[in-house]
Enzyme design. Structure first.
Site, mmCIF file in Angstrom:
data_model
loop_
_atom_site.group_PDB
_atom_site.id
_atom_site.type_symbol
_atom_site.label_atom_id
_atom_site.label_comp_id
_atom_site.label_asym_id
_atom_site.label_seq_id
_atom_site.Cartn_x
_atom_site.Cartn_y
_atom_site.Cartn_z
ATOM 1 N N GLU A 34 32.527 63.158 16.375
ATOM 2 C CA GLU A 34 32.118 63.240 14.969
ATOM 3 C C GLU A 34 31.759 61.864 14.410
ATOM 4 O O GLU A 34 30.817 61.724 13.646
ATOM 5 C CB GLU A 34 33.223 63.884 14.121
ATOM 6 C CG GLU A 34 33.412 65.364 14.377
ATOM 7 C CD GLU A 34 32.177 66.189 13.996
ATOM 8 O OE1 GLU A 34 31.399 65.753 13.136
ATOM 9 O OE2 GLU A 34 31.987 67.269 14.590
ATOM 10 N N TYR A 115 33.330 65.266 4.925
ATOM 11 C CA TYR A 115 32.609 66.029 5.939
ATOM 12 C C TYR A 115 33.301 65.930 7.307
ATOM 13 O O TYR A 115 33.585 66.938 7.954
ATOM 14 C CB TYR A 115 31.152 65.525 6.045
ATOM 15 C CG TYR A 115 30.510 65.967 7.319
ATOM 16 C CD1 TYR A 115 29.983 67.252 7.430
ATOM 17 C CD2 TYR A 115 30.483 65.137 8.444
ATOM 18 C CE1 TYR A 115 29.442 67.697 8.621
ATOM 19 C CE2 TYR A 115 29.952 65.570 9.629
ATOM 20 C CZ TYR A 115 29.425 66.857 9.717
ATOM 21 O OH TYR A 115 28.907 67.293 10.895
ATOM 22 N N ASP A 133 26.954 69.388 5.408
ATOM 23 C CA ASP A 133 26.078 68.268 5.765
ATOM 24 C C ASP A 133 24.634 68.676 5.444
ATOM 25 O O ASP A 133 24.404 69.721 4.834
ATOM 26 C CB ASP A 133 26.248 67.888 7.248
ATOM 27 C CG ASP A 133 25.625 68.920 8.184
ATOM 28 O OD1 ASP A 133 25.325 70.041 7.718
ATOM 29 O OD2 ASP A 133 25.428 68.594 9.369
#
Ligand code: SF4
Length: 356
Positions: A34, A115, A133
């Site tokens: 990520e 996020y 996103d």
């Protein structure tokens, strides 16, 4: 479960991209992916993820590495604050003795925003938190006909609430990844595949002919231009570099002699002012007491998020040892490989062997 959610999950079951971090539940591996993918395309990010996992298979190994090691491995990915945050977060996790498994605990890691916390929490631990996103904004804006400009606080609240309301109990990670993949592969920014879309029967944008107009984007901030001179100094097989400090781009990376034309006097070395290469005059070549810097490449453009850098590359081979500006130190030229460098420095090195 809404029909929208069911459709996304079945689409994901049939179309999920096969990625190495999707074959594991190891939160460290998922977190690493990520962070790497925050500003990087999957094709490029995958190679970096594999490189990091090979060098640091466990978070303790990453925590124990030096910052230089981490930056060197990160080299070429850009946005170097991500690498520094990654390193700091690895130390936080190592100090905790385990990966945090609550939304607040994950969010408290350095470099982890809403996020990323939602993505890690839902994928690694099955926490019911929706990710929002660019892909999610686009799919939701089009399918539900939301016109609120993306980029505003109001939009963040509205889209987050909408995504959260659609989250299925039991498969939040698959739904989040399904939304991201669906936006990246099916409901793409340009030319979405509406004809073959399983959401077409219920898509508001398709029905109203507004697919091209949605999502509505807020006006982007103006891009600032900065001009630099990059000077590769060569003296008796050595060159001079310095480590960049905090408070500006590329903190912790090494750079050659740099004149920032916006903030420095024109000749900080006190030895020369970089100019274009000498030209023949009517009375013959201009003679300089000291070899002048040689222009290798002019106006190299380098784009950052809110800044355009315009850079001239020079090679300077002085006759006598110059006094280095503060912070610079000499290294043998072959040692350069050992230092993490921004992309522009790499381009300067390429220009040394292949000037424009
Ligand atoms: S029909 Fe087109 S615009 Fe609507 S969700 Fe599908 S791909 Fe996106």
């Amino acid at each position: 479960m809404s029909s929208f959610t069911e459709t996304i999950l079945s689409w994901y079951d049939a179309n999920a991209r096969d990625l190495p971090w999707r074959r594991t539940h190891d939160p460290y591996a998922i977190w690493l992916s990520e962070i790497i993918l925050q500003q990087t395309r999957i094709a490029q990010g995958r190679a970096y993820w594999e490189r990091f996992m090979a060098a640091f298979p466990r978070v303790e190994a990453l925590a124990a590495a030096s910052e230089d090691e981490v930056l060197r491995l990160w080299q070429g990915l850009g946005y170097y604050s991500r690498a520094r945050n990654l390193h700091a977060a690895a130390k936080q996790i190592a100090a905790l003795g385990r990966f945090p498994d609550t939304p607040e605990g994950i969010r408290a890691l350095k470099g982890v925003g809403d996020y990323t916390a939602a993505a890690i929490g839902s994928i690694a631990f099955g926490l019911p938190v929706a990710v929002v996103d660019g892909n999610v904004y686009r799919v939701l804006a089009r399918h539900f006909g939301v016109e609120t400009p993306v980029g505003s606080t109001a939009a963040r609240k509205e889209f987050t609430a909408l995504a959260q309301s659609l989250l299925p109990p039991g498969r939040p990670g698959d739904f989040n990844q399904g939304m991201m993949d669906f936006g990246a592969m099916q409901c793409t920014p340009a030319s979405p595949a509406c004809l073959l879309c399983p959401l077409a029967p219920t898509c508001a944008a398709l029905a109203s002919g507004t697919v091209d107009r949605l999502p509505v984007m807020q006006k982007a901030a103006a891009v600032q231009t900065r001009r630099f001179d990059y000077i590769y100094l060569r003296w008796q097989g050595r060159t001079a570099i310095r480590r960049r400090g905090p408070g500006d781009i590329w903190q912790g990376l090494y750079e050659p002699i740099v004149f920032d034309r916006g903030t420095l006097p024109p000749d900080p070395l006190g030895r020369f002012a970089p100019t274009a290469p000498e030209t023949e005059s009517s009375t013959g070549p201009v003679c300089a007491p000291e070899p002048r810097p040689q222009l290798l490449n002019a106006g190299v453009r380098h784009q950052l998020t809110h800044r355009t850098l315009l850079v001239d590359f020079y090679l300077w081979e002085p006759a006598a040892e110059p006094v280095l500006p503060e912070g610079y130190f000499w290294i043998e030229e072959p040692e350069l490989d050992r230092y993490a460098k921004p992309r522009l420095f790499e381009l300067l090195l390429a220009a040394l062997t292949n000037p424009a």
